[in-house]
Design an enzyme around this catalytic site. Sequence first.
Site, PDB file in Angstrom:
ATOM      1  N   GLY A 138      -4.762 -45.508  11.513  1.00  0.00           N
ATOM      2  CA  GLY A 138      -5.058 -45.092  10.154  1.00  0.00           C
ATOM      3  C   GLY A 138      -4.116 -45.476   9.015  1.00  0.00           C
ATOM      4  N   GLN A 139      -2.856 -46.160   9.512  1.00  0.00           N
ATOM      5  CA  GLN A 139      -2.162 -46.321   8.539  1.00  0.00           C
ATOM      6  C   GLN A 139      -2.317 -47.648   7.569  1.00  0.00           C
ATOM      7  OE1 GLN A 139       1.910 -46.987  10.417  1.00  0.00           O
ATOM      8  NE2 GLN A 139       1.209 -45.413  11.837  1.00  0.00           N
ATOM      9  N   SER A 140      -2.021 -47.518   6.315  1.00  0.00           N
ATOM     10  CA  SER A 140      -2.886 -48.587   5.351  1.00  0.00           C
ATOM     11  C   SER A 140      -2.508 -49.826   5.926  1.00  0.00           C
ATOM     12  CB  SER A 140      -2.230 -48.312   3.976  1.00  0.00           C
ATOM     13  OG  SER A 140      -0.501 -48.289   4.126  1.00  0.00           O
ATOM     14  N   ARG A 141      -1.327 -50.296   6.490  1.00  0.00           N
ATOM     15  CA  ARG A 141      -1.159 -51.953   6.723  1.00  0.00           C
ATOM     16  C   ARG A 141      -2.070 -52.055   7.753  1.00  0.00           C
ATOM     17  NH1 ARG A 141       4.349 -51.762  10.313  1.00  0.00           N
ATOM     18  NH2 ARG A 141       3.709 -54.118  10.150  1.00  0.00           N
ATOM     19  N   TYR A 142      -2.674 -51.390   8.771  1.00  0.00           N
ATOM     20  CA  TYR A 142      -3.646 -51.636   9.713  1.00  0.00           C
ATOM     21  C   TYR A 142      -4.945 -51.591   9.588  1.00  0.00           C
ATOM     22  CZ  TYR A 142       0.714 -51.303  12.250  1.00  0.00           C
ATOM     23  OH  TYR A 142       2.334 -51.440  12.869  1.00  0.00           O
TER      24      TYR A 142
END
Lengths: 190, 892
Positions: free
Chosen positions: A72-76
């Site tokens: 869920g991290q923004s970069r992924y």
Amino acid sequence: MGLLDSFICWLGLKRKEVNVIVIGLDNSGKSTLLNYLRPVEAQTHDIVPTVGFNTENFRCKGLSFSAFDMSGQSRYRPLWENYYRKTHGIIFVVDSSDRPRIVVAKDELYQLLTHQDIRTRNIPILFFANKMDLRDSLSDVGVSSSLSLDEIENKSWHICSSNALTGDGVQEGIEWLSSAIKASLEQAKR
Amino acid sequence: MLASFRKQDKKDEESATSGNPYKNLEKASVLQEVGALRPHFAVVPLFFYFKARTFNDSPVNPRKCTQILTKILYMINQQETGEQLGQTEATETFFAMTKLFQSKDMMLRRMVYLSIKDMASVANDVIIVTSSLTKDMTGKEDSHRGPAIRALCKITDASLMQSVERYMKQAIVDKLPSVSSAALTSSTHLMRQGPEVVKRWVNEVQEAVNHDNIMVQYHALGLLYQIRRADKHAIRKLILKFSKAGLRSPYAYCFLIRIASNLLNEEGEGTDSPMYEFIDSCLRHKNEMVIYEAASTIVSLKCVTPKELCSAVNVLQLFISSPKPVLRYAAVRTLNKVAIQYPAAVTACNVDLETLITDSNRSIATLAITTLLKTGNEAGVDRLMKQISSFMSEISDQFKTVVVDAIKSLCQKFPRKHSTLMSFLANMLREEGGYDYKKAIVNTIITIVEENPEAKEAGLAHLCEFIEDCEHTSLATRILHLLGREGPRTTTPAKYIRYIYNRVILENAPVRAAAVSALAKFGAASDDLLPNVLVLLHRTMLDQDDEVRDRATFFYHLLQQNDKALNSAYILNSMNVSLSSLERLLQRYTMEPTQKPFDVRQVPVETVHVEPARVDIGISRPTEQVPSRQDTYTEQLSSIPEFAHLGPIFKTSPPVDLTESEVEYVVRCIKHVFSHYIVFQFDINNTLNDQLLERVSVQMESADGFEIVHYTPCQVIKCNDMGTTYTLVKLPDDPTGVTGTLTCTMKYTVKDCDPATGVPDDEEGYADEFVLEDVEVTVCDHMQKVLKPNWNASWEEIGSENELEDTYALSMPTLEDAVKKIIQYMGMQPCERSDKIVEGRSSHTLYLAGVYRGGHDILVRAKMALSENIAMQLTVRSTDQSAVQVVASAVD
């Protein structure tokens, strides 16, 4: 699927395999939720932030689920869309205690619903208003209205509040998803 | 199927690191197998796109997906055919593939790991599989864990290393050998990206060295070495520790031997070092691989003496009579290598080697014979040559080259045998063979022709015959160049002209151009042939190739002048400039708008390359092209503003040590000579770890008229670090007094500092100085070696205008000594092979050529006669008056 296969399925001997993707913002409890669905002996106690994605398998109501637990991290997040095309259902996990970021979740949901692989298909979406045990958390109705779920058209959806650590509400949600996927598969067959 | 290739590749890799001498043999057959597959896979990327959809099916069909992955892998690994996956195609395929993680099929999963590794460099966002892989590497399925670790390390970059660190540490100390080995080898690869992170795993690695499995032990030792390699002291301790502790793994022992020998060679230690004792003790190890490794290491050590060599050769001698072909091959190959440098040491094995001549393995037989050729005497040559020719057609090109090299060294040893050997070479030249093989033969014949005047005519005749039917352009041009140089000096130069002119008619443009140049040399050298050559050149002036036509026109008009000086400057001797510098300066010249003509004298002179003696046998590796030393110094110096006006460097001397090697500050001096100045470059190595030097300069003084113009100090030299300071000196005004001695003192400010951090303790520091040895400026420094292929022509060209002639008496025992000393003092290049003295002669003439500072050609003729001492008549000619006097003064 051949005639024999359908027959076996009908008898319930071979389970139908379906893919679902599990998405939501970071730290909303996706991996923890799937961890609960594992057999008891395979569950782990330390859940670390997912990098990329993980696959989990579980069963419910005659369906064999392959769940893609996305990071869920923004970069992924931009990578989610790679898995939209062939998915049978979507599990969207929201941290109901994280009020400031609920608008971010809404944004991501909007992106999902307008994506070309999702927009026109009737894919059942299951929302978990997770972390309901926390004192400050929103109710399922509260989450529903802040995400404006009423505006979703042409898709069946369901929201239930859950506690992924203890498993409260998880089974109920998955059962709804199983029946909704079955229904949509029936519909597609016709 | 491809998976099996991969395994084989792996095996190749593993064997390469464990010192298997066969590492290159398998490749060809593997390639052939791949080649046989080609027709099945003639497919376009679009097809894969379409197929990749199969990955989305649920349930996944493992068999089908494995096949498709195989094809994708095949295509990615096919470099030449150009059917490459583009970035977007690869990324889409990659994401489609990630869905296969849901499958539990063993083969498919392993295929997925392979594909991840291969696509890691082509596709975007490969980090998406990080979590899936970490899950697999810690999972229950053992067969997935190793491949998952390898794939994970392939997709991990420096920024992600932190997040996998914990898993890697666990995996290194895992009980399962395959997991531990995979983690260790992958960590070795990760060292390149994040050495700092991997260094933190040292405790785990040390634990893995004590693992029971021999492979794990070997891999752990390898990684441990990588982690510590910068620290010589730690490596030394490592070797001593493990040589006592006793490792189980023979691979690890071999690796230790290699580290130890590196250390010995780098530090220049003798055989009394504990490192050597360790290698020597390995000769008595129970494993054959370790024994061989130790023996082959000992024979290639720099410090080895005949005594140590003997024990190693004894071990190899035992191997020769081993029933295992591998051991026989390894032993005889190493002995062959030893025989080049120490033929006497191998003589003891001659009887055993004789038995190997009839070995059923041809490679072993070839090596045995070539070794015998090196150690044997003149009488045995004919017999052995007959023996070789009986199976010459059965061995591969590579071993034929080994034979050719052996013949080459034979010719140098027994010049009288040249007729047997030359005809043997000519036979080989006529047979089928690849370029490298033919090149080796041609090289050998050329060497014989150059070194042995008696063999010259026969050798040239063989070469002429060869170029009549030669498909290799580079060989043909080389031979034509040689003909042009040597042909005119033979008794009947006319007979070569037919061969050369045939080339002008029949060959491709580069060969035609070379042939035209060769023709011109005949015309310039011989007045009788000139009219004929002119006719031939005139015909060539209508050639369709520009280069050939230009050369023909140029030479035709030049030869028509019939001017000896012109002929010498433009036909018989070529320009002696460094081509890379010429290119650079010409480019710079065309960039600047200027009216001045380009001055060729500005271009640094090309120094004569001294080819290092070849020690390896046959199977040689291509050496890398290093940029010329002079060019790198030019770049360095031109970045300093004070030196900008000096012009190009004329000569850079080799470094000279101005201190003992064990003192606090090790200083080396390099002299850069310019047209009116000398820049002394001092490379200072501060070996102390608790002192920091500031404002370092080297003060120089001289009584010989050298004027110190400028010091360029080095601002800071940190602990254990190098620094460079320059001193600019103007040469004396008197053009003949340019040699002398300069005293050097290093002046600097010292600051004590903390050895751990390197930060100075106090701000002030104190001034100090350190006396260095004197620097000498000699005639050599003003001279560049230049090879004049036709010395006589140049001698005539310069003329006797600035000639100086004198007679000297030298008190030296032999002519060889005198020749060597004169070359050394003058720093000039011996021409016409006059540095070699025919044995038993009492008189000799030495021809030297060079370029004096400022670009003046200078030639020296020294006629020597040996009576009680040596009487020498020295004649010096140059285009510059003062150069003559300076050179003549070198003898006094």
